[in-house]
Scaffold this motif. Structure first.
Motif, PDB file in Angstrom:
ATOM      1  N   LEU A 171       0.832  -1.199   0.000  1.00 13.78           N
ATOM      2  CA  LEU A 171       0.000   0.000   0.000  1.00 13.78           C
ATOM      3  C   LEU A 171       0.868   1.252   0.000  1.00 13.78           C
ATOM      4  O   LEU A 171       0.591   2.218  -0.728  1.00 13.78           O
ATOM      5  N   ALA A 172       1.927   1.229   0.803  1.00 10.79           N
ATOM      6  CA  ALA A 172       2.846   2.370   0.852  1.00 10.79           C
ATOM      7  C   ALA A 172       3.561   2.545  -0.488  1.00 10.79           C
ATOM      8  O   ALA A 172       3.739   3.676  -0.971  1.00 10.79           O
ATOM      9  N   THR A 180       1.090   3.966  -3.052  1.00 11.92           N
ATOM     10  CA  THR A 180       0.860   5.389  -2.776  1.00 11.92           C
ATOM     11  C   THR A 180       2.028   6.231  -3.278  1.00 11.92           C
ATOM     12  O   THR A 180       1.831   7.291  -3.898  1.00 11.92           O
ATOM     13  N   MET A 200       2.083   9.188  -6.162  1.00 15.40           N
ATOM     14  CA  MET A 200       2.605  10.517  -5.843  1.00 15.40           C
ATOM     15  C   MET A 200       3.596  10.992  -6.901  1.00 15.40           C
ATOM     16  O   MET A 200       3.547  12.140  -7.355  1.00 15.40           O
ATOM     17  N   ALA A 242       0.566  12.672  -0.656  1.00 10.37           N
ATOM     18  CA  ALA A 242       0.316  11.323  -0.156  1.00 10.37           C
ATOM     19  C   ALA A 242      -1.169  11.127   0.133  1.00 10.37           C
ATOM     20  O   ALA A 242      -1.739  10.081  -0.164  1.00 10.37           O
ATOM     21  N   ARG A 243      -1.820  12.152   0.708  1.00  5.72           N
ATOM     22  CA  ARG A 243      -3.243  12.060   1.007  1.00  5.72           C
ATOM     23  C   ARG A 243      -4.051  11.873  -0.283  1.00  5.72           C
ATOM     24  O   ARG A 243      -4.953  11.035  -0.351  1.00  5.72           O
ATOM     25  N   ALA A 296      -2.942  10.731  -3.151  1.00 10.00           N
ATOM     26  CA  ALA A 296      -2.609   9.442  -3.764  1.00 10.00           C
ATOM     27  C   ALA A 296      -3.388   8.314  -3.096  1.00 10.00           C
ATOM     28  O   ALA A 296      -3.930   7.418  -3.763  1.00 10.00           O
ATOM     29  N   TYR A 297      -3.460   8.373  -1.767  1.00 11.66           N
ATOM     30  CA  TYR A 297      -4.212   7.349  -1.040  1.00 11.66           C
ATOM     31  C   TYR A 297      -5.691   7.415  -1.396  1.00 11.66           C
ATOM     32  O   TYR A 297      -6.340   6.376  -1.591  1.00 11.66           O
ATOM     33  N   GLN A 298      -6.229   8.632  -1.494  1.00 14.16           N
ATOM     34  CA  GLN A 298      -7.632   8.788  -1.836  1.00 14.16           C
ATOM     35  C   GLN A 298      -7.914   8.258  -3.241  1.00 14.16           C
ATOM     36  O   GLN A 298      -8.950   7.616  -3.481  1.00 14.16           O
ATOM     37  N   LEU A 323      -6.262   5.908  -4.764  1.00 16.20           N
ATOM     38  CA  LEU A 323      -6.175   4.458  -4.673  1.00 16.20           C
ATOM     39  C   LEU A 323      -7.440   3.879  -4.052  1.00 16.20           C
ATOM     40  O   LEU A 323      -7.967   2.849  -4.502  1.00 16.20           O
ATOM     41  N   ARG A 324      -7.956   4.560  -3.041  1.00 14.28           N
ATOM     42  CA  ARG A 324      -9.172   4.099  -2.366  1.00 14.28           C
ATOM     43  C   ARG A 324     -10.376   4.141  -3.308  1.00 14.28           C
ATOM     44  O   ARG A 324     -11.180   3.210  -3.360  1.00 14.28           O
ATOM     45  N   ALA A 358      -3.806  -1.859  -4.637  1.00 13.28           N
ATOM     46  CA  ALA A 358      -2.411  -1.431  -4.518  1.00 13.28           C
ATOM     47  C   ALA A 358      -1.474  -2.464  -5.149  1.00 13.28           C
ATOM     48  O   ALA A 358      -0.540  -2.115  -5.879  1.00 13.28           O
TER      49      ALA A 358
END
Length: 202
Positions: free
Chosen positions: A148-149, A152, A156, A163-164, A166-168, A170-171, A185
């Motif tokens: 996951l990291a 992300t 990015m 990072a926020r 990128a995570y969003q 991915l979600r 991921a």
């Protein structure tokens, strides 16, 4: 204070005794009969027996046993293991430990001792299995977090986002595909790896 453990029921159990013919074996078989467990005796190898994994417990000869007696790898028996120990030679003790013996019975075998060894072996085997499953689950969670990291970080760099964000992203991709975010991921990381290898070959 922990609640007392329930004593397991051995009703309907079957046992395998892998030990050279001896008076010790006769004593063991008599104890099994009294407990109500059907026991099979064989020597030297058990690999020829049908449905070997259907046995509930296996007793091994720690004095003359060897790895090739069983169809599983040393220490990976699919049932509790009780070592029958007569010799305290370091090499023989080490072999029994390598088989992951869950309990032991000291020779010469008398008219008692088997029941308590069965109870101890069952609890030890169950606890070892639970610990193995817990460790596997923790490793899987750790690997998922690492993937996951990595995914992300890839987003990015690729999309020049935080990072926020990128995570969003991915979600949302995971929700759209109706899959866990860890799976999304892993798919992203895998696709990047494949593309990278294709570029290298080109």
């Amino acid at each position: 204070m922990k609640a007392p453990r329930e004593t397991p029921s051995f009703e309907g159990w079957s046992a395998l005794v892998v030990h050279r013919p001896h008076a010790n074996v006769d004593a063991i078989l008599q104890q099994f009969e009294r407990i109500g467990i059907a026991a099979t005796h064989c020597w030297p190898e058990a690999t020829h027996l049908p449905d070997l994994r259907d046995y509930n417990v296996v007793l091994i000869d720690a004095d003359m046993g060897y790895d090739g007696q069983f169809p599983w790898e040393p220490g990976k028996a699919p049932m509790p293991v009780i070592a029958l120990i007569g010799s305290e030679a370091p090499g023989r003790i080490a072999w029994a430990m390598g088989q992951r013996a869950d309990a032991q019975l000291l020779k010469p075998i008398g008219s008692a001792g088997l029941y308590s060894a069965l109870v101890i072996a069952c609890h030890s085997f169950a606890e070892r299995g639970a610990m193995t499953a817990e460790i596997a689950a923790l490793r899987e969670r750790l690997e998922s977090r690492e993937v996951l990291a990595e995914a992300t970080a890839l987003l990015m760099v690729r999309d020049n986002i935080s990072a926020r964000a990128a995570y969003q992203k991915l979600r949302l991709a995971a929700m759209s595909a109706r899959q866990p975010i860890e799976t999304a991921a892993a798919d992203l990381v895998f696709s990047v790896d494949v593309l990278g290898k294709s570029d290298e070959r080109a």
